[in-house]
Design a protein around this motif. Sequence first.
Motif, PDB file in Angstrom:
ATOM      1  N   GLY A 171       0.814  -1.214   0.000  1.00 39.27           N
ATOM      2  CA  GLY A 171       0.000   0.000   0.000  1.00 39.27           C
ATOM      3  C   GLY A 171       0.842   1.257   0.000  1.00 39.27           C
ATOM      4  N   TRP A 172       1.951   1.237   0.739  1.00 39.68           N
ATOM      5  CA  TRP A 172       2.863   2.388   0.779  1.00 39.68           C
ATOM      6  C   TRP A 172       3.454   2.659  -0.603  1.00 39.68           C
ATOM      7  CZ3 TRP A 172       8.353   2.463   0.235  1.00 39.68           C
ATOM      8  CH2 TRP A 172       8.965   3.674   0.601  1.00 39.68           C
ATOM      9  N   VAL A 173       3.871   1.597  -1.288  1.00 38.57           N
ATOM     10  CA  VAL A 173       4.433   1.755  -2.632  1.00 38.57           C
ATOM     11  C   VAL A 173       3.376   2.272  -3.593  1.00 38.57           C
ATOM     12  CG1 VAL A 173       5.520   0.565  -4.586  1.00 38.57           C
ATOM     13  CG2 VAL A 173       6.138  -0.055  -2.234  1.00 38.57           C
ATOM     14  N   ASN A 174       2.175   1.706  -3.518  1.00 38.53           N
ATOM     15  CA  ASN A 174       1.097   2.168  -4.397  1.00 38.53           C
ATOM     16  C   ASN A 174       0.798   3.642  -4.189  1.00 38.53           C
ATOM     17  OD1 ASN A 174       0.844  -0.370  -5.508  1.00 38.53           O
ATOM     18  ND2 ASN A 174      -0.935  -0.953  -4.282  1.00 38.53           N
ATOM     19  N   LYS A 175       0.762   4.049  -2.915  1.00 43.69           N
ATOM     20  CA  LYS A 175       0.443   5.451  -2.634  1.00 43.69           C
ATOM     21  C   LYS A 175       1.556   6.360  -3.143  1.00 43.69           C
ATOM     22  CE  LYS A 175      -2.480   8.368  -1.059  1.00 43.69           C
ATOM     23  NZ  LYS A 175      -3.829   8.427  -1.661  1.00 43.69           N
ATOM     24  N   TRP A 176       2.798   5.909  -3.047  1.00 44.99           N
ATOM     25  CA  TRP A 176       3.931   6.682  -3.577  1.00 44.99           C
ATOM     26  C   TRP A 176       3.684   7.041  -5.037  1.00 44.99           C
ATOM     27  CZ3 TRP A 176       8.870   7.838  -1.308  1.00 44.99           C
ATOM     28  CH2 TRP A 176       9.837   8.320  -2.204  1.00 44.99           C
ATOM     29  N   TYR A 177       3.300   6.041  -5.820  1.00 46.57           N
ATOM     30  CA  TYR A 177       3.110   6.273  -7.249  1.00 46.57           C
ATOM     31  C   TYR A 177       1.800   7.004  -7.550  1.00 46.57           C
ATOM     32  CZ  TYR A 177       7.293   3.606  -8.162  1.00 46.57           C
ATOM     33  OH  TYR A 177       8.610   3.203  -8.200  1.00 46.57           O
TER      34      TYR A 177
ATOM     35  N   SER B  58      -8.427   2.724   4.506  1.00 49.28           N
ATOM     36  CA  SER B  58      -9.202   3.298   3.417  1.00 49.28           C
ATOM     37  C   SER B  58      -8.494   3.221   2.076  1.00 49.28           C
ATOM     38  CB  SER B  58      -9.508   4.774   3.715  1.00 49.28           C
ATOM     39  OG  SER B  58      -8.297   5.494   3.848  1.00 49.28           O
ATOM     40  N   LEU B  59      -7.198   2.780   2.100  1.00 47.29           N
ATOM     41  CA  LEU B  59      -6.449   2.703   0.852  1.00 47.29           C
ATOM     42  C   LEU B  59      -6.771   1.418   0.115  1.00 47.29           C
ATOM     43  CD1 LEU B  59      -2.879   3.913   1.769  1.00 47.29           C
ATOM     44  CD2 LEU B  59      -4.640   5.177   0.577  1.00 47.29           C
ATOM     45  N   PRO B  60      -6.829   1.464  -1.200  1.00 48.01           N
ATOM     46  CA  PRO B  60      -6.966   0.206  -1.952  1.00 48.01           C
ATOM     47  C   PRO B  60      -5.644  -0.551  -1.907  1.00 48.01           C
ATOM     48  CG  PRO B  60      -6.683   2.053  -3.469  1.00 48.01           C
ATOM     49  CD  PRO B  60      -6.782   2.638  -2.079  1.00 48.01           C
ATOM     50  N   ILE B  61      -5.635  -1.686  -1.255  1.00 50.38           N
ATOM     51  CA  ILE B  61      -4.416  -2.475  -1.144  1.00 50.38           C
ATOM     52  C   ILE B  61      -4.359  -3.424  -2.335  1.00 50.38           C
ATOM     53  CG2 ILE B  61      -3.090  -4.077   0.286  1.00 50.38           C
ATOM     54  CD1 ILE B  61      -3.445  -1.310   1.481  1.00 50.38           C
ATOM     55  N   THR B  62      -3.611  -3.051  -3.319  1.00 48.39           N
ATOM     56  CA  THR B  62      -3.489  -3.862  -4.522  1.00 48.39           C
ATOM     57  C   THR B  62      -2.032  -4.079  -4.837  1.00 48.39           C
ATOM     58  OG1 THR B  62      -3.492  -1.937  -5.982  1.00 48.39           O
ATOM     59  CG2 THR B  62      -5.624  -2.965  -5.511  1.00 48.39           C
TER      60      THR B  62
END
Length: 384
Positions: free
Chosen positions: A328-334, A379-383
């Motif tokens: 999730g952290w990596v996804n949010k970064w991008y 609340s983040l989409p964890i993908t």
Amino acid sequence: MSTHFAYYCSGHGYGHATRVSALASHLLQLSPKPTVTIVSEAPPHVFSDSIKLGAKYRNAKIDPVVQQPLAYRIDRKKSVDVLNAFLAKRESLINDEVAWLKANKIHCVLSDAVFIACAAAHRAFLPSALVTNFTFDSIWSYLSAPLLEPQTPATSPPPPPTLSTLAPNPSPPATELELEPDEPIPHDVMDPLADQIARDYRNADLLLRLPGYLPFPSFSPTHPLPATDWIDPAIQRFRPSVLASLHQPAEQLQLYDPIPFPDGGPKKPLPRQLKAAPLLERYELGDWAGKIEEAYEKGKFMKAMKRHQGWSDIRKREADVMARELVGWVNKWYELLDSESTSSSYSLNSSAGIVGDVTESDESRTLQPQAGLALGLGSLPITA
């Protein structure tokens, strides 16, 4: 986005490989499944658990190894020679890794605890996370410490004769091997080398601090190098100020600001952070526990093993959460890079660290599990 992690693992001992394989296994059991490529000089069989789940493996010389002629003895001079030889090739090694990261379309670099991995990720404009309980800048720095070795009293009786000592040409016992004197490395020699390692670690954007940790001079200015300053030489123990900081929650530690990407790179979208992380276990009891139960039935030993199994299950769940949150952290970064958002719009803030509070006692350190996604990213989409 299908996340591709490059997971760099130190080749010094198998402890690093054990927890790298454990976290890689948790990542590879997520759905959707990310890609994990382990990069290490350690042999592939020590990563067999994660490789069976689909981890890729690449052998590479990525870190210098402290020289230990005996299990309990470090050859300081030879170790520094190895470090100097490695740092002499640092630029070419980093350039090689940058090229590999770009060619393989890596999204995030994980490191335990390879310093050039952080430097290479930085030059490739990639986020990087340290997953460890110590970094090697402090280990190398401590080679300047004057350690006292135990001396054999002059009045000690001679050891009893053995077959080897009675032989015509007896071989010397291990304690009499010809070793270099255990002389401290002068600070004017060691400090610049350790500082270079710390500067490479400074490029990391996230530290997932595992239990049993030391100070992290590349993340927090609280206890800078040299590591010899952390120890009271009279008692060979951490100074009270160091112990006090080790008991501080991760969120209360002062951190260095993030280092901006080199010219031509984007603005880093997330703040630099240090988070408490769970103990990573490689093996579960499984059938072994059942066999012990058959042998010991209702004995106290089996009850203790069942208690251990309970804690193992808790740590497994915590590690699963850690893996999901890391993706999730990596996804949010991008996501933030794509939307050109500022770093203030997102934070991994949680008093529980990444999966729980670490509480200290005189006898043990236990992890108090927290409910839900402890990073507050529910609340983040964890993908993947």
